[in-house]
Scaffold this active site. Structure first.
Site, PDB file in Angstrom:
ATOM      1  N   TYR A  75      23.026 -10.600 -14.462  1.00 44.10           N
ATOM      2  CA  TYR A  75      22.984  -9.207 -14.885  1.00 44.10           C
ATOM      3  C   TYR A  75      23.698  -8.940 -15.897  1.00 44.10           C
ATOM      4  CZ  TYR A  75      26.742  -8.050 -11.223  1.00 44.10           C
ATOM      5  OH  TYR A  75      28.060  -8.011 -10.580  1.00 44.10           O
ATOM      6  N   GLU A  76      23.690  -7.627 -16.628  1.00 48.36           N
ATOM      7  CA  GLU A  76      24.076  -7.324 -17.568  1.00 48.36           C
ATOM      8  C   GLU A  76      23.657  -8.020 -18.971  1.00 48.36           C
ATOM      9  OE1 GLU A  76      26.047  -4.559 -16.572  1.00 48.36           O
ATOM     10  OE2 GLU A  76      27.586  -4.157 -17.811  1.00 48.36           O
TER      11      GLU A  76
END
Lengths: 260, 388
Positions: free
Chosen positions: B363-364
């Site tokens: 993620y990110e």
């Protein structure tokens, strides 16, 4: 509501060792903490303030470094810290200590309730709280596990006993000592920690308290510690893990052989 | 131990977060992992400790701190539970756009409650068909008089359903492509805004992840952040400064696993000796410690770079996130190996560290996207130098 909380800085108990030569606690390198029972006193004081308004003044008697205990209490939400520190206080037993603390309360003058932890984890006497109330001639309720109500200038509290608990009503001002069942101490806030760093701590010496010279410190202490020692640890027990009747027979033989 | 020259305030943040982690997070981390229950009790403690306000300006009730402060908090929380840590960080991700792009009314309305942790936030960009390719989003915001009407579905949204304040990225002008996307503040309980199923995840299970469904959801036009068309710029800038937080999460997970591995290696006896006396184990621990320390140096340096005011930090923050998350995956896997069969069991904490570590590579921005960012910056820089 003016609330006074008394705390004590103690060595972190799991680490304490006794010097076998001098029979005194080895304090070098041992971290100091606020007496764990006093954390509940601080929390209860702050909760009373949050409910009824007013302020919490926290006091301790000790060497100059005890100031850090007061700052910690302020970081949790206490408003003001007063340190009672003077060479003349050194060697105080519980009588001299409670007299000194009571003189500090007299100097503060206005208060509604005094809160102490039930006892300190180093001395374990549980005498200082009751001592203060006696010197001040105010009611004391020890081992409080709940403050039910504070109104009309009196407090109704639940007090732990061995069998259960008592519900007691006392006029204010009074002194209570609290047990760990009373609350769950909070974790400090960042803003509280920053405030505590900058907070001014007042120091009072014997002269500020107008304390009688022969009632403080070693002079005012009728009791003294003659010896501190670690009791020898008990030898390991023996476990018989065979069948029940065999083990019993074995045990009886051993008891007989030792003439027990 | 390397001295990172933290300020007194930063040491205070570290100690406070460490206390919260040891007293409130670690004791219930395994239980939260099992039940997947949202950690409201811990969030309340973090809120009361003023930590939700770390990067919010003092005039809105915050502490006026920086990205490094957040990284320190994330590292400590993540030693206890990566799921709790990301719940905290995701609220920050939903708060940053208001801090950086909100107007005075928006800041006055939202920042004080977010600083106190009375409400938590979330950030909604990802959609079922728009992951790494964020430009493929389909959620629309159509202007009608004094309102925008939102339609579409966001998914995999951390704090979805539990947060009260959402930043939503939606298309306002399809013909303009990436420049036709805008950011909006949407409050929970707005009619037409509902939540889909809660995801059942491999790791970070204490955090909640849900779909956000918008069906003719009408929001006042005052809830537009910055101007129409700035949605992607806002998103990219926010990720540039939020990525070090995820890197710090990875760092904390790795440190937690390393600490557990060292402790276990000293206790576990095989062939008549603690396994820490074997060089095979010692070399593994040494490599783990080296990687963790390198990750920490990188994360702190990047956070400081951002706090110093440098705006061009996309590549640096990608490097920190890439390295720290790959380190977390490797170190946690090795920690499980050191624990042997016990490491594979849920009774011990290391398999959770390993499951929690995996998401930090995803993620990110996946680590492949991070490499894209890093490489593009390199090539752009080289081209610029050639022109000179």
């Amino acid at each position: 509501m003016n609330i006074i909380v008394f705390i004590k800085q103690v060595p972190e108990t799991t680490q304490v060792q006794i010097d076998p030569k001098t029979n005194t606690l080895i304090r070098e390198g041992v971290q100091s903490i606020i007496n764990p029972f006093d954390m509940y006193a601080i929390e209860e004081g702050i909760r009373l303030k949050e409910k009824f308004g007013g302020k919490v003044t926290v006091l301790t008697m000790g060497p100059p470094q005890a100031e850090s205990a007061l700052r910690e209490a302020i970081s949790l939400g206490c408003d003001e810290g007063i340190l009672l520190s003077d060479r003349a206080f050194a060697g105080s037993d519980t009588l001299a200590t409670s007299y000194t603390l009571a003189m500090a309360v007299k100097k503060i003058k206005e208060f509604d309730i005094i809160i102490c932890g039930k006892q300190a984890s180093d001395g374990d006497t549980a005498q200082v709280g009751p001592g203060i109330s006696t010197h001040l001639d105010i009611p004391q309720i020890t081992y409080v596990k709940k403050i039910e109500e504070v109104k009309d200038n009196s407090a109704i509290v639940e007090r732990m006993t061995e069998e259960g608990f008592e519900v007691i009503k006392a006029p204010l001002p009074c002194l209570i000592t609290v047990v760990k069942e009373i609350n769950e101490p909070r974790i400090p806030s960042l803003k509280g920690m920053m405030r505590s760093k900058k907070a001014a701590i007042t120091t009072w010496k014997a002269i500020d308290l107008q304390a009688e010279e022969d009632r403080i410190g070693l002079k005012g202490s009728p009791t003294q510690v003659v010896k501190i020692f670690t009791p020898p640890s008990r030898p390991k027990g023996q476990i018989f893990d065979g069948a029940a009747d065999e083990s019993v027979a074995k045990l009886v033989d051993i008891l007989k052989s030792q003439l027990i | 131990m390397i001295d990172y020259l933290l300020t007194e305030d930063q040491k205070m943040i570290r100690d406070l977060c460490r206390q919260i982690t040891e007293e409130k997070i670690t004791p219930i981390a395994a239980e939260l992992d099992k039940t997947g229950e949202f950690p409201w009790e811990i969030i309340k403690v973090i809120a009361q400790s003023d930590l939700f306000g770390l990067v919010i300006e003092e005039k809105y009730g915050g502490m006026g701190g920086g990205v490094l402060d957040v990284c320190i908090a994330m590292e400590e929380f993540s030693k206890g539970c990566g799921g709790v840590a990301i719940t905290y960080a995701a609220s920050g991700l939903g708060t940053y756009p208001i801090i950086l792009y909100g107007n005075e009314e928006q800041k006055n309305k939202y920042l004080p409650v977010l600083a106190k942790g009375e409400k938590i936030a979330a950030f909604g960009l990802t959609e079922p068909a728009a992951g790494s390719d964020a430009s493929a989003i389909q959620t629309t915001a159509k202007k009608e008089g004094n309102h925008y009407i939102l339609n579409g579905t966001k998914h995999f949204i951390t704090n979805g359903g539990d947060a009260q304040i959402y930043i939503i990225i939606a298309i306002t002008n399809k013909s303009k492509g990436a420049r036709g996307v805008s950011a909006f503040i949407v409050e929970k309980d707005t009619p037409g805004f509902t939540f889909g199923k809660k995801e059942d995840k491999m790791g970070i299970r204490a955090s909640s992840t849900r779909e956000l469904i918008f069906t003719d959801c009408k929001i006042p036009k005052e809830n537009l952040l910055a101007r129409e068309g700035q949605g992607f710029i806002i998103t990219m800038k926010i990720f540039d400064i939020s990525r070090p937080g995820v890197a710090a999460q990875a760092l904390g997970i790795a440190q937690g696993a390393l600490d557990a591995a060292v402790k276990y290696a000293r206790e576990r006896v095989q062939f008549g000796k603690p396994i820490s006396s074997f060089q095979g184990i010692q070399f593994m621990l040494a490599d783990m410690a080296t990687q963790v320390e390198a990750a920490r140096a990188l994360v702190y340096a990047t956070a400081r770079e951002i706090d110093s005011g440098n705006k061009n930090v996309g590549s640096d923050s990608a490097i920190a996130k890439l390295f720290a998350s790959d380190t977390a995956m490797k170190v946690t896997t090795d920690a499980v190996q050191i624990f042997g069969g016990y490491g594979y069991m849920k009774e011990y904490p290391v398999e959770k560290y390993m499951r929690d570590a995996k998401i930090t590579q995803i993620y990110e921005g996946t680590n492949q996207i991070q490499r894209n960012i890093i490489a593009q910056a390199l090539i752009k820089e080289a081209a610029k130098n050639k022109k000179k």
